[in-house]
Enzyme design. Structure first.
Site, short mmCIF file in Angstrom:
data_model
loop_
_atom_site.label_atom_id
_atom_site.label_comp_id
_atom_site.label_asym_id
_atom_site.label_seq_id
_atom_site.Cartn_x
_atom_site.Cartn_y
_atom_site.Cartn_z
N HIS A 50 -12.65 25.62 7.13
CA HIS A 50 -11.51 25.11 6.45
C HIS A 50 -11.40 25.34 5.06
CE1 HIS A 50 -10.60 22.14 9.81
NE2 HIS A 50 -11.80 22.31 10.29
N GLU A 63 -8.81 25.32 3.26
CA GLU A 63 -7.69 24.55 2.52
C GLU A 63 -8.27 23.49 1.83
OE1 GLU A 63 -8.23 22.48 6.87
OE2 GLU A 63 -8.14 24.73 5.79
N GLY A 74 0.90 5.25 -3.91
CA GLY A 74 0.37 6.58 -4.65
C GLY A 74 -0.88 6.07 -5.55
N LYS A 75 -1.97 5.23 -5.14
CA LYS A 75 -3.15 4.86 -5.81
C LYS A 75 -4.17 6.16 -6.06
CE LYS A 75 -5.41 1.20 -4.50
NZ LYS A 75 -5.37 1.56 -3.13
N CYS A 124 -9.91 27.03 12.02
CA CYS A 124 -11.08 26.42 12.94
C CYS A 124 -10.22 26.22 14.30
CB CYS A 124 -10.94 25.07 12.59
SG CYS A 124 -12.41 24.12 13.34
N SER A 146 0.78 -1.12 0.10
CA SER A 146 -0.03 0.09 0.01
C SER A 146 0.91 1.29 -0.24
CB SER A 146 -0.80 -0.02 1.21
OG SER A 146 -0.17 -0.11 2.46
N SER A 147 0.17 2.37 -0.23
CA SER A 147 0.91 3.63 -0.03
C SER A 147 1.82 3.84 -0.90
CB SER A 147 1.61 3.80 1.55
OG SER A 147 0.58 3.48 2.29
#
Length: 566
Positions: A508, A510, A17-18, A382, A14-15
């Site tokens: 938020h 962002e 970049g899917k 926030c 995993s991890s």
């Protein structure tokens, strides 16, 4: 045109970049004039990530309709420039909760509920319903986890069935896998990818395309080997070497021919592609005119994905000003222990993002105080706005022990308190003030100067707000309520008079920043931060200008009411 589906699975680890690859495929298709929606299928049993720890799951991305979703939806929105809804994140918990509720109502007439067909049908219905509601040309679906994960099997079975349900020519399977580099052999290894594809084929899914992640260039011979052993067309074996800038990925995949291959496979038509604007944006990112040190003071900084959208929004705004934003991650508990000077010296601006709970908040308040006294640009998000109000109440209004009733239920001065409609809430998930709400910037404020619009919509995720019992005294002492709800009852943004840029927002922003359309509040914050580069703080402005302005206003409006409001 019939809606087409692209299913992206992951293998080996995993991890890798899917989410970025899914977002990039969406950008590639949109560059051809196609309408795109995206779905993240998460195999975990949580109903949503709203109650999950940031250390385990990273940030919770909030959609415009108030969905608390996986952080990958942030990638989708930023890359494709779309506003998604809660329907774009489906978890196993949601699927099972829906099925159990239907079974309890008797919808199945006493029949046995099984993984196949009931669970898989629920997953498929969600995907087809989304396609119908959004009326798009293509739905790109990311299947969380990796092939072989036991909890992901119902999702894989559902997407296998989709090709039969909607037609073979309307489905494309893309498999993202890793080519590890073995130092001893000094070569990339394809065997893990072969086994991953074998596992996928064993449950009935033959990938149409492979995206091969690696830290080193992939030779033609390796591509040919993968094409042969994985039964994938040669032009559909797409190398994706590690890059420093994730916004390059759509250009890499496009140049490798993935876009043309998908369009041809799904018969999407001859739309001309145009990634010129995206290419110019990436080029500008790669050619900054200097760096800009910005501190993010938070309580989860050990895991930066907790503030993923904040980091990206700063990066977007930095690019707009031709600066490479260098983020200094500062743990608020370190400031509590050591004081702000040692950790914040040399930065050009400070951001305090959101968070929950008492831990580390006093360090955030110290960071606010430091920014206010040194006139260092400050942006509070926030909780970052709430600690700004607390600092002002303590040190300008002189309200000893002023606090948020969330952090100190017994405080005599709850300048931040729970929203009335939240007082009776007991359930944790999906019960906060969530999603898009309007804000009206007020005249002669930094908020209006940044937005240049009389009404904007921003996304919220909170239970507490500025206590209106203290609002008049806050304003008299030099704190400006720069943005309000349309009825004027809720403080959406707060500013400090006499400070070059000290703005806190209850929402938020962002979440709405895009690499090619930076958020105006972040842009204004970066613009002011650029002015501090290479200057000693004492030379920027008179050291206690904001404090003197505040003291003058307090003197002019004495006595200041210091009654406790509970």
């Amino acid at each position: 045109m019939t809606t087409k589906y692209i299913f992206v699975t992951g293998g080996v680890v995993s991890s890798i970049g899917k989410g970025i690859c899914v977002a990039s495929i969406g950008r590639i298709l949109k560059s051809r004039g196609l309408s795109v929606s995206v779905v993240k299928l998460d195999p975990y049993l949580n109903v949503d990530p709203g109650t999950m720890s940031p250390y385990q799951h990273g940030e919770v991305f909030v959609t415009k309709d108030g969905g608390e979703t996986d952080l990958d939806l942030g990638h989708y929105e930023r890359f494709i420039d779309v506003d998604l809804t809660r329907s774009s994140n489906l978890t196993a918990g949601q699927v099972y909760m829906t099925l159990i509720a239907r079974e309890r109502r008797g919808d199945f007439l006493g029949g046995t509920i099984q993984t196949v067909p009931h669970v898989t049908n629920e997953i498929k219905a969600h995907l087809t319903d989304l396609a119908g509601e959004s009326d798009v040309d293509v739905v790109v679906v990311e299947v969380g986890g990796t092939v072989g994960d036991i909890e992901g099997l119902p999702f894989l079975e559902a997407i296998r069935q989709m090709r039969k349900d909607v037609g073979r020519n309307n489905v494309c399977y893309v498999h993202l896998t890793l080519l590890p580099y073995i130092t001893g052999a000094e070569e990339l290894k394809t065997k893990p990818t072969q086994h991953s594809v074998k596992e996928l084929r064993s449950i009935g899914i033959q990938p149409d395309a492979l995206i091969c992640r690696s830290d080193f260039p992939i030779s033609d011979s390796i591509k040919e080997k993968l094409s042969l052993f994985c039964d994938v067309d040669g032009e559909a074996v797409v190398p994706l070497e590690t890059v420093d800038n994730v916004y390059e990925v759509p250009l890499i995949l496009e140049n490798a021919g993935l876009g043309d291959y998908i369009v041809s496979l799904l018969n999407l038509g001859g739309h001309p592609r145009d990634l010129s604007e995206w290419s110019r944006m990436v080029e500008r990112m790669q050619q900054p005119k200097g760096s800009l040190p910005i501190a993010i003071v938070g309580k989860y900084v050990e895991y930066p994905d907790s503030y993923l959208s904040v980091r990206e929004a700063l990066r977007h705004a930095g690019t707009a000003h031709d600066k490479d934003v260098e983020i200094k991650w500062v743990h608020s508990e370190d400031i509590e222990r050591d004081g702000p000077e040692i950790h914040l010296d040399g930065v050009s601006g400070i951001v305090v993002p959101g968070g929950f709970g008492q831990r580390g908040v006093e360090g955030m308040i110290d960071a606010v105080h430091y920014a206010r006294e040194t006139n260092l640009p400050y942006l509070g998000l926030c909780l970052g706005m709430q600690v700004m109000v607390i600092d002002w109440a303590r040190h300008v209004l002189g309200l000893e022990g002023a606090n948020s009733s969330e952090l100190d239920p017994d405080t005599l001065h709850p300048v931040i308190h729970i929203m009335p409609d939240q007082e009776a809430v007991t359930d944790m998930g999906g019960t906060m003030r969530l999603g898009g709400y309007p804000c009206r910037p007020q005249k002669n404020t930094l908020t209006l100067s940044a937005y240049r619009d009389e009404e904007v919509e921003e996304r919220h995720r909170h239970r507490f707000e500025v206590n209106n019992h203290y609002r008049e005294n806050l304003e008299k002492s030099g704190m400006i309520m720069g943005g309000l709800s349309p009825d004027g009852k809720l403080v959406e943004t707060a500013e400090v008079a006499g400070h070059p840029f000290m703005v806190g927002v209850q929402f938020h922003p962002e979440f709405r920043s895009r690499p090619n359309r930076p958020h105006p509040l972040f842009c204004e914050f970066i613009a002011q931060s650029v002015k501090t580069i290479g200057k000693a703080l004492s030379s920027l402005f008179p050291l206690t200008q904001s404090k003197r302005v505040a003291e003058q206003r307090v003197s002019a409006n004495r006595p200041v009411q210091q009654t406790a409001f509970k």
